[in-house]
Design a protein around this motif. Structure first.
Motif, short mmCIF file in Angstrom:
data_model
loop_
_atom_site.label_atom_id
_atom_site.label_comp_id
_atom_site.label_asym_id
_atom_site.label_seq_id
_atom_site.Cartn_x
_atom_site.Cartn_y
_atom_site.Cartn_z
N ARG A 1 50.59 48.03 27.49
CA ARG A 1 52.02 47.66 27.40
C ARG A 1 52.58 47.22 28.75
N THR A 2 51.91 47.59 29.83
CA THR A 2 52.38 47.26 31.18
C THR A 2 51.28 46.53 31.95
N PRO A 3 50.88 45.33 31.49
CA PRO A 3 49.70 44.67 32.06
C PRO A 3 49.84 44.28 33.53
N GLY A 4 51.04 44.09 34.02
CA GLY A 4 51.22 43.70 35.41
C GLY A 4 51.39 44.87 36.36
N TRP B 1 48.68 51.25 38.20
CA TRP B 1 48.94 52.67 37.96
C TRP B 1 48.02 53.54 38.82
N SER B 2 48.61 54.45 39.56
CA SER B 2 47.79 55.44 40.25
C SER B 2 47.43 56.53 39.24
N LEU C 1 49.74 58.17 36.11
CA LEU C 1 49.28 58.30 34.72
C LEU C 1 49.32 59.75 34.25
N VAL C 2 48.93 60.67 35.12
CA VAL C 2 49.01 62.10 34.78
C VAL C 2 50.45 62.48 34.49
N ARG C 3 51.34 62.05 35.35
CA ARG C 3 52.76 62.36 35.19
C ARG C 3 53.35 61.71 33.94
N GLU C 4 53.05 60.45 33.72
CA GLU C 4 53.62 59.70 32.60
C GLU C 4 53.20 60.28 31.25
N LEU C 5 51.93 60.65 31.13
CA LEU C 5 51.42 61.13 29.85
C LEU C 5 51.23 62.64 29.80
N ARG C 6 51.64 63.30 30.88
CA ARG C 6 51.53 64.76 30.95
C ARG C 6 50.10 65.23 30.66
N GLY C 7 49.18 64.58 31.32
CA GLY C 7 47.76 64.91 31.16
C GLY C 7 47.23 65.61 32.38
N SER C 8 45.94 65.72 32.45
CA SER C 8 45.30 66.31 33.63
C SER C 8 44.54 65.23 34.39
N ARG D 1 44.62 48.90 36.49
CA ARG D 1 45.47 47.98 35.75
C ARG D 1 44.72 47.53 34.50
N TYR D 2 45.47 47.36 33.41
CA TYR D 2 44.87 46.82 32.20
C TYR D 2 44.49 45.38 32.47
#
Length: 124
Positions: free
Chosen positions: A29-32, A35-36, A40-47, A73-74
């Motif tokens: 959804r954000t091809p341009g 992402w660090s 990504l961890v913060r955005e998706l609340r992952g590990s 990046r995608y």
């Protein structure tokens, strides 16, 4: 099934969890955007481990590219890969349970292997 054979193969081989699918769809959804891993961890609340594992699979499949600063990046290596990801995204939006079943049914899926270890066999 709601996917072409090629899209299904991509799903089964490169997307190991629903969380990984959500990560791939966010990147798409954000091809341009670069992402660090921390973003990504913060955005998706992952590990960090889950993000690293998912990104490794995506890199191997040619779906993302790693940048010199450690960001990702995608960026599918071929247009057909993006078409298959689009197919997966549409199917997930309309029939999420079918896509989730395919993820968990994939050969080598750790959850499926664990569940199968409790199955009774006729010869046992």
């Amino acid at each position: 099934m709601v996917l072409s054979d090629d899209a299904l193969t991509l799903l089964r081989s490169s997307i190991r969890s629903v969380w990984a699918l959500e990560l791939l769809l966010l990147l798409r959804r954000t091809p341009g955007r670069d992402w660090s891993k921390a973003d990504l961890v913060r955005e998706l609340r992952g590990s960090d481990v889950v993000v690293q594992e998912a990104l490794g699979g995506f890199l191997g499949a040619g779906l993302v590219m790693a940048l010199a600063d450690g960001c990702h990046r995608y960026h599918p290596a071929a247009p057909i890969l993006d078409q298959w990801v689009e197919e997966i995204a549409q199917a997930y939006a309309t029939r999420p349970s079918a896509i989730i079943r395919e993820i968990f049914a994939a050969p080598g899926n750790k959850v499926q292997i664990f569940a199968d270890s409790f199955r009774f066999r006729l010869n046992d």
